[in-house]
Design a protein around this motif. Structure first.
Motif, PDB file in Angstrom:
ATOM      1  N   VAL A 102       8.215  17.483  -0.524  1.00  0.00           N
ATOM      2  CA  VAL A 102       6.914  16.909  -0.530  1.00  0.00           C
ATOM      3  C   VAL A 102       6.398  15.849   1.086  1.00  0.00           C
ATOM      4  CG1 VAL A 102       8.486  16.365  -3.060  1.00  0.00           C
ATOM      5  CG2 VAL A 102       8.724  14.736  -0.884  1.00  0.00           C
ATOM      6  N   ILE A 103       5.186  15.704   0.667  1.00  0.00           N
ATOM      7  CA  ILE A 103       4.904  14.585   2.097  1.00  0.00           C
ATOM      8  C   ILE A 103       4.011  13.405   1.265  1.00  0.00           C
ATOM      9  CG2 ILE A 103       2.849  15.021   3.160  1.00  0.00           C
ATOM     10  CD1 ILE A 103       1.957  18.047   3.054  1.00  0.00           C
ATOM     11  N   GLY A 104       5.511  12.812   2.143  1.00  0.00           N
ATOM     12  CA  GLY A 104       5.241  11.349   0.798  1.00  0.00           C
ATOM     13  C   GLY A 104       4.470  10.132   1.804  1.00  0.00           C
ATOM     14  N   PHE A 105       2.961  10.661   2.348  1.00  0.00           N
ATOM     15  CA  PHE A 105       2.256   9.427   2.991  1.00  0.00           C
ATOM     16  C   PHE A 105       2.625   8.483   2.336  1.00  0.00           C
ATOM     17  CE2 PHE A 105      -0.787  12.765   0.702  1.00  0.00           C
ATOM     18  CZ  PHE A 105      -1.120  12.260   0.397  1.00  0.00           C
ATOM     19  N   SER A 106       1.960   8.479   0.668  1.00  0.00           N
ATOM     20  CA  SER A 106       1.658   7.120  -0.277  1.00  0.00           C
ATOM     21  C   SER A 106       3.335   6.621  -1.364  1.00  0.00           C
ATOM     22  CB  SER A 106       0.832   6.457  -0.333  1.00  0.00           C
ATOM     23  OG  SER A 106       0.572   7.633  -1.250  1.00  0.00           O
ATOM     24  N   TRP A 107       3.668   5.575  -1.349  1.00  0.00           N
ATOM     25  CA  TRP A 107       4.891   5.802  -2.841  1.00  0.00           C
ATOM     26  C   TRP A 107       4.387   6.858  -3.459  1.00  0.00           C
ATOM     27  CZ3 TRP A 107       3.709   4.496  -7.479  1.00  0.00           C
ATOM     28  CH2 TRP A 107       5.144   3.725  -8.677  1.00  0.00           C
ATOM     29  N   VAL A 108       2.544   6.390  -4.319  1.00  0.00           N
ATOM     30  CA  VAL A 108       1.909   7.319  -5.337  1.00  0.00           C
ATOM     31  C   VAL A 108       2.377   8.979  -5.004  1.00  0.00           C
ATOM     32  CG1 VAL A 108      -0.023   7.787  -4.845  1.00  0.00           C
ATOM     33  CG2 VAL A 108       1.008   7.614  -7.767  1.00  0.00           C
ATOM     34  N   ALA A 109       2.318   9.101  -4.052  1.00  0.00           N
ATOM     35  CA  ALA A 109       2.203  11.078  -3.608  1.00  0.00           C
ATOM     36  C   ALA A 109       3.943  10.883  -3.828  1.00  0.00           C
ATOM     37  CB  ALA A 109       2.157  10.804  -1.846  1.00  0.00           C
ATOM     38  N   SER A 110       5.056  10.204  -3.882  1.00  0.00           N
ATOM     39  CA  SER A 110       6.787  10.768  -4.370  1.00  0.00           C
ATOM     40  C   SER A 110       6.944   9.888  -3.772  1.00  0.00           C
ATOM     41  CB  SER A 110       6.836  11.801  -3.139  1.00  0.00           C
ATOM     42  OG  SER A 110       7.926  12.712  -4.049  1.00  0.00           O
ATOM     43  N   PRO A 111       7.532   8.684  -5.307  1.00  0.00           N
ATOM     44  CA  PRO A 111       8.016   7.280  -5.239  1.00  0.00           C
ATOM     45  C   PRO A 111       9.419   7.923  -4.890  1.00  0.00           C
ATOM     46  CG  PRO A 111       6.799   7.664  -6.844  1.00  0.00           C
ATOM     47  CD  PRO A 111       6.494   8.934  -6.461  1.00  0.00           C
ATOM     48  N   ALA A 112       9.781   8.112  -4.670  1.00  0.00           N
ATOM     49  CA  ALA A 112      11.602   8.252  -4.571  1.00  0.00           C
ATOM     50  C   ALA A 112      11.499   8.814  -3.037  1.00  0.00           C
ATOM     51  CB  ALA A 112      12.075   9.898  -4.906  1.00  0.00           C
ATOM     52  N   ALA A 113      10.195   8.965  -2.833  1.00  0.00           N
ATOM     53  CA  ALA A 113      10.066   9.104  -0.780  1.00  0.00           C
ATOM     54  C   ALA A 113      10.232   8.362  -0.153  1.00  0.00           C
ATOM     55  CB  ALA A 113       9.307  10.481  -0.619  1.00  0.00           C
ATOM     56  N   THR A 114       9.606   7.326  -0.460  1.00  0.00           N
ATOM     57  CA  THR A 114       9.049   5.972  -0.244  1.00  0.00           C
ATOM     58  C   THR A 114      10.171   5.106  -0.627  1.00  0.00           C
ATOM     59  OG1 THR A 114       6.877   6.147  -0.483  1.00  0.00           O
ATOM     60  CG2 THR A 114       7.398   3.888   0.125  1.00  0.00           C
ATOM     61  N   GLU A 115      11.350   5.186  -1.402  1.00  0.00           N
ATOM     62  CA  GLU A 115      12.006   3.796  -1.933  1.00  0.00           C
ATOM     63  C   GLU A 115      13.205   4.587  -1.530  1.00  0.00           C
ATOM     64  OE1 GLU A 115      11.907   3.244  -6.594  1.00  0.00           O
ATOM     65  OE2 GLU A 115       9.400   3.552  -6.629  1.00  0.00           O
ATOM     66  N   LEU A 116      14.067   5.633  -1.136  1.00  0.00           N
ATOM     67  CA  LEU A 116      15.118   6.040  -0.444  1.00  0.00           C
ATOM     68  C   LEU A 116      14.833   5.890   0.978  1.00  0.00           C
ATOM     69  CD1 LEU A 116      17.693   7.394  -0.813  1.00  0.00           C
ATOM     70  CD2 LEU A 116      16.663   9.886  -0.504  1.00  0.00           C
ATOM     71  N   GLU A 117      13.704   5.638   1.414  1.00  0.00           N
ATOM     72  CA  GLU A 117      13.369   4.860   2.622  1.00  0.00           C
ATOM     73  C   GLU A 117      13.974   4.796   2.802  1.00  0.00           C
ATOM     74  OE1 GLU A 117      10.590   5.712   6.797  1.00  0.00           O
ATOM     75  OE2 GLU A 117      10.737   7.204   5.114  1.00  0.00           O
ATOM     76  N   ILE A 118      13.453   3.036   2.220  1.00  0.00           N
ATOM     77  CA  ILE A 118      13.294   1.732   2.085  1.00  0.00           C
ATOM     78  C   ILE A 118      14.610   1.572   2.730  1.00  0.00           C
ATOM     79  CG2 ILE A 118      13.082  -0.171   1.175  1.00  0.00           C
ATOM     80  CD1 ILE A 118      10.486   0.974   0.185  1.00  0.00           C
ATOM     81  N   ILE A 119      15.534   2.354   1.150  1.00  0.00           N
ATOM     82  CA  ILE A 119      16.588   1.348   0.969  1.00  0.00           C
ATOM     83  C   ILE A 119      18.004   2.328   2.149  1.00  0.00           C
ATOM     84  CG2 ILE A 119      18.861   2.285  -0.348  1.00  0.00           C
ATOM     85  CD1 ILE A 119      16.603   3.121  -3.038  1.00  0.00           C
ATOM     86  N   VAL A 120      17.636   3.120   2.464  1.00  0.00           N
ATOM     87  CA  VAL A 120      19.085   3.546   3.293  1.00  0.00           C
ATOM     88  C   VAL A 120      18.475   2.795   4.587  1.00  0.00           C
ATOM     89  CG1 VAL A 120      19.058   6.033   2.565  1.00  0.00           C
ATOM     90  CG2 VAL A 120      17.052   5.403   4.137  1.00  0.00           C
ATOM     91  N   LEU A 121      17.327   2.861   5.241  1.00  0.00           N
ATOM     92  CA  LEU A 121      16.485   1.428   6.349  1.00  0.00           C
ATOM     93  C   LEU A 121      17.420   0.507   6.183  1.00  0.00           C
ATOM     94  CD1 LEU A 121      14.755   2.617   8.974  1.00  0.00           C
ATOM     95  CD2 LEU A 121      14.738   3.845   6.814  1.00  0.00           C
ATOM     96  N   ASP A 122      17.484  -0.545   5.022  1.00  0.00           N
ATOM     97  CA  ASP A 122      18.031  -1.486   5.001  1.00  0.00           C
ATOM     98  C   ASP A 122      20.125  -1.298   4.850  1.00  0.00           C
ATOM     99  OD1 ASP A 122      15.624  -2.440   4.441  1.00  0.00           O
ATOM    100  OD2 ASP A 122      16.379  -2.981   2.336  1.00  0.00           O
ATOM    101  N   TRP A 123      20.160  -0.182   4.702  1.00  0.00           N
ATOM    102  CA  TRP A 123      21.692   0.225   5.310  1.00  0.00           C
ATOM    103  C   TRP A 123      21.479   0.238   6.441  1.00  0.00           C
ATOM    104  CZ3 TRP A 123      23.222   4.855   1.144  1.00  0.00           C
ATOM    105  CH2 TRP A 123      23.212   4.658  -0.463  1.00  0.00           C
ATOM    106  N   LEU A 124      21.211   1.192   7.107  1.00  0.00           N
ATOM    107  CA  LEU A 124      21.274   1.186   8.561  1.00  0.00           C
ATOM    108  C   LEU A 124      21.474  -0.196   9.348  1.00  0.00           C
ATOM    109  CD1 LEU A 124      22.242   3.134  10.089  1.00  0.00           C
ATOM    110  CD2 LEU A 124      21.992   4.115   8.397  1.00  0.00           C
TER     111      LEU A 124
END
Length: 510
Positions: free
Chosen positions: A126-148
Motif C-alpha cells: 500500500v502507498i499510505g500518503f494520506s489517511w484515506v489511501a490506507s487508514p490502517a497504515a496511518t493509524e498503526l504508525e501513530i500508535i507505534v510511534l506513541d508506543w516508542l
C-alpha cells in the motif's frame, strides 16, 4: 532431425515464458507462484545467514560490470538462474552488514520479526500518503510511534493526543531536513522571506554531515552555519557557553538564530551534548523567531535510551522541539525506519502541505485525520510501521532492552582488551557499544601515528575477517569498533581483537 531440434528449442523457450508468463498471460502476483518462489527465497536467505561467517566481511569493488550483460534480457529467466547469479556474482561484492564480525560505522539491524514485517509490508504494497489511501497504515504508525515515545519516556507534547506526534522517515538525514524547513518557514512567516539570509544554524563540529546537507537544501547561507568546536575537555560534547557566545554575537549583528542541533551519540565517538543547558539557551527570545527550534539527533544512541539506566542521556529532551532516532540501529527493525517526533505538527504540515484536487477528500479537508504526506518530503510512503509493530509484538520491550544491554556489555569486553595492551589506547570514554581506540604514538610522533593507524585499518579490513571504520578526533586518526550486528557474540569480539593485535604487531615490527 533439424525439425525436431527446432521444436524442442521452441518448447524450452515456451516453458521459460510460462514460468513468469508471456506478455499476453503474465500474472505477476499469482498466489501459487508466490507461495512456491517465496519458500525458495526464504530458504535462500536462511542459508545465507547460516553461512554468513564464511564470507569476507568487506567486499572487493569494481568487478561486476565484467560479469553481467550490458542490456536487460528480452525473455524471462528462471528463478534458479537468478539465484545462482546472486551466489556467484552478487554476494562476492556485498559488504556483509549482518556478519557477526561487522564492526564498522553503526549497525543496521535485521531480525526475523523485522524481516517478516518487511515481507508483509511489501506483500500488501500500500502507498499510505494520506489517511484515506490506507487508514490502517496511518493509524498503526501513530500508535507505534506513541508506543516508542512512552518507552523512551518522552514528554507528552511528543504524543499524538496533543499538538505533537511521531512519523517514520527514511533516515535521520530526512528527519533533520524536514524539521529545519519547518523551523525556517515558521520564522520567515514573521520575519518575511527576505530574512532568509539572516537565519543562523548552530551545532558542534561533531554533528553528522546530514546537517550540512540540510542547510544547503534549505537555502541557509554557508557563512551562517555556526560549527562550534568540541574537544576532549567535554568528551566532544558541545559546551553551552560557546553556544551562548555565538548566539549573543549574532543577535548583536542583527542576525536571526533559528535552529540548534544537539546530539545524543555522535557518529565519531557517541558524544552526548548537555540537552538541558542547550535547550535553555535555545528558548531565549531571539527576535523574530521568539526562540530557536531545538532538534535532538539521537539516531544511534536513542535506541539505548529505552533502558532506564541510559534514559539519563536524553534528560533535557523536554526543551527540544523535535527528537529523532533510527530503529534500525538498535531495535531490530530492518532498514529503513527512522523515527521523528515533533511537539508542533502544524509547523511541519504548514511547510510541507500540498493539496491538489486529485488528493482531496472529506476526512482530510475536515482536519479529522493525519495525512503523513504533509510530514515528509515525498508524497508516496511505505507501510513501514508494520515491521516496527511486528518487532515490538514478537520480541517485547524487555527482550529489546536485553538485546541492547548485551551489545554494550560486549563493548565493555573489547574496551578492557584494548586497555590491557600497552600498544593501544582508548581515546574517549565508552558510553554505549562503540569503542574508539588507536595504536599509541611512538616518541610522540602524531603524524606517523596517524599513518600507522590508517595502515592498521586497511590491513585489518583487507583480511576479510572483520570490518571496522575510522574517524578523526582533535587531529588524531582513531579506529572505531562498533558492536551491534544481531549475530555478534563474545567469541567474535575476541577473535576480532586477536586479528587487530596480529596486524598491529606486524606493523610495529617493520
Amino acid at each position: 532431425m533439424l525439425t525436431i531440434l527446432n521444436q524442442t528449442g521452441q518448447q524450452q523457450k515456451l516453458n521459460k515464458y510460462k514460468e513468469y508468463g508471456s506478455k499476453n498471460v503474465l500474472k505477476p502476483m499469482d498466489s501459487e507462484q508466490l507461495r512456491e518462489y517465496g519458500h525458495r527465497m526464504v530458504d535462500f536467505i536462511a542459508d545465507y545467514y547460516k553461512t554468513i561467517e564464511t564470507f569476507p566481511v568487506r567486499s572487493q569493488p569494481g568487478y561486476l560490470h565484467n560479469l553481467l550483460p550490458d542490456s536487460a534480457p528480452d525473455h524471462p529467466e528462471t528463478l534458479e538462474q537468478v539465484l545462482d547469479d546472486v551466489k556467484v556474482k552478487i554476494l562476492p561484492g556485498v559488504t556483509h552488514w549482518q556478519s557477526p564480525s561487522f564492526f564498522a560505522y553503526y549497525p543496521s539491524n535485521s531480525s526475523v520479526a523485522g524481516f517478516l514485517g518487511e515481507m508483509l509490508s511489501t506483500g500488501l504494497n500500500v502507498i499510505g500518503f494520506s489517511w484515506v489511501a490506507s487508514p490502517a497504515a496511518t493509524e498503526l504508525e501513530i500508535i507505534v510511534l506513541d508506543w516508542l515515545a512512552k518507552l523512551l519516556n518522552l514528554p507528552e507534547q511528543f504524543l499524538s493526543k496533543g499538538k505533537g506526534g511521531g512519523v517514520i522517515q527514511g533516515s535521520a538525514s530526512e528527519a533533520i531536513l524536514v524539521v529545519m524547513i519547518a523551523a525556517r518557514d515558521k520564522v520567515l512567516r514573521t520575519a518575511g522571506k527576505n530574512a532568509l539570509g539572516k537565519l543562523v544554524v548552530y551545532s558542534s563540529d561533531q554533528t553528522h554531515s546530514a546537517l550540512q546537507k540540510a542547510c544547503q537544501i534549505a537555502g541557509i547561507h554557508p557563512e551562517n552555519w555556526r560549527v562550534l568546536k568540541a574537544d576532549t575537555s567535554t568528551n566532544y560534547a558541545l559546551r553551552p557557553e560557546l553556544l551562548q557566545e555565538a548566539v549573543s554575537r549574532d543577535l548583536e549583528a542583527g542576525l536571526i538564530p533559528f535552529f540548534l542541533c544537539g546530539n545524543v551519540g555522535t557518529t565519531s565517538s557517541t558524544a552526548v551534548d548537555p540537552l538541558a543547558a542547550l535547550g535553555k539557551i535555545a528558548k531565549v527570545d531571539t527576535s523574530f523567531s521568539n526562540e530557536m527550534w531545538f532538534h535532538v539527533d539521537a539516531a544511534y544512541a536513542g535506541n539505548a535510551c529505552i533502558c532506564p539506566e541510559y534514559r539519563q542521556y536524553i534528560d533535557g529532551v523536554e526543551t527540544a522541539d523535535s527528537f529523532n532516532m533510527n530503529a534500525y540501529k538498535g531495535l531490530l527493525t530492518n532498514f529503513d525506519c527512522s523515527l521523528l517526533w515533533v511537539k508542533d505538527q502544524y509547523a511541519v504540515t504548514e511547510a510541507f502541505s500540498a493539496n491538489p484536487e486529485y488528493l482531496k477528500n472529506k476526512a482530510s479537508e475536515a482536519n479529522l485525520v493525519v495525512d503523513y504526506k504533509d510530514w515528509q518530503i515525498a508524497l508516496s510512503r511505505r507501510f513501514r510501521s508494520l515491521k516496527l509493530w511486528m518487532v515490538l509484538r514478537l520480541y517485547g520491550a524487555e527482550t529489546l532492552k536485553s538485546y541492547i544491554r548485551n551489545h554494550i556489555k560486549l563493548a565493555k569486553v573489547f574496551e578492557q582488551l584494548v586497555s590491557q595492551d600497552p600498544n593501544f589506547e582508548v581515546i574517549t570514554p565508552r558510553i554505549f557499544s562503540l569503542v574508539c581506540f588507536r595504536i599509541v604514538p611512538i616518541d610522540n610522533d602524531e603524524k606517523k601515528c596517524n599513518s600507522r593507524n590508517l595502515e592498521l585499518l586497511e590491513a585489518v579490513n583487507s583480511s576479510g575477517k572483520l570490518f571496522i571504520s575510522h574517524t578523526a578526533l582533535s587531529g588524531k586518526m582513531v579506529l572505531r569498533f562498533s558492536i551491534g550486528a544481531p549475530l555478534t557474540e563474545q567469541k567474535h569480539v575476541k577473535e576480532a581483537w586477536k586479528v587487530i593485535q596480529e596486524e598491529a604487531s606486524y606493523l610495529l615490527g617493520k
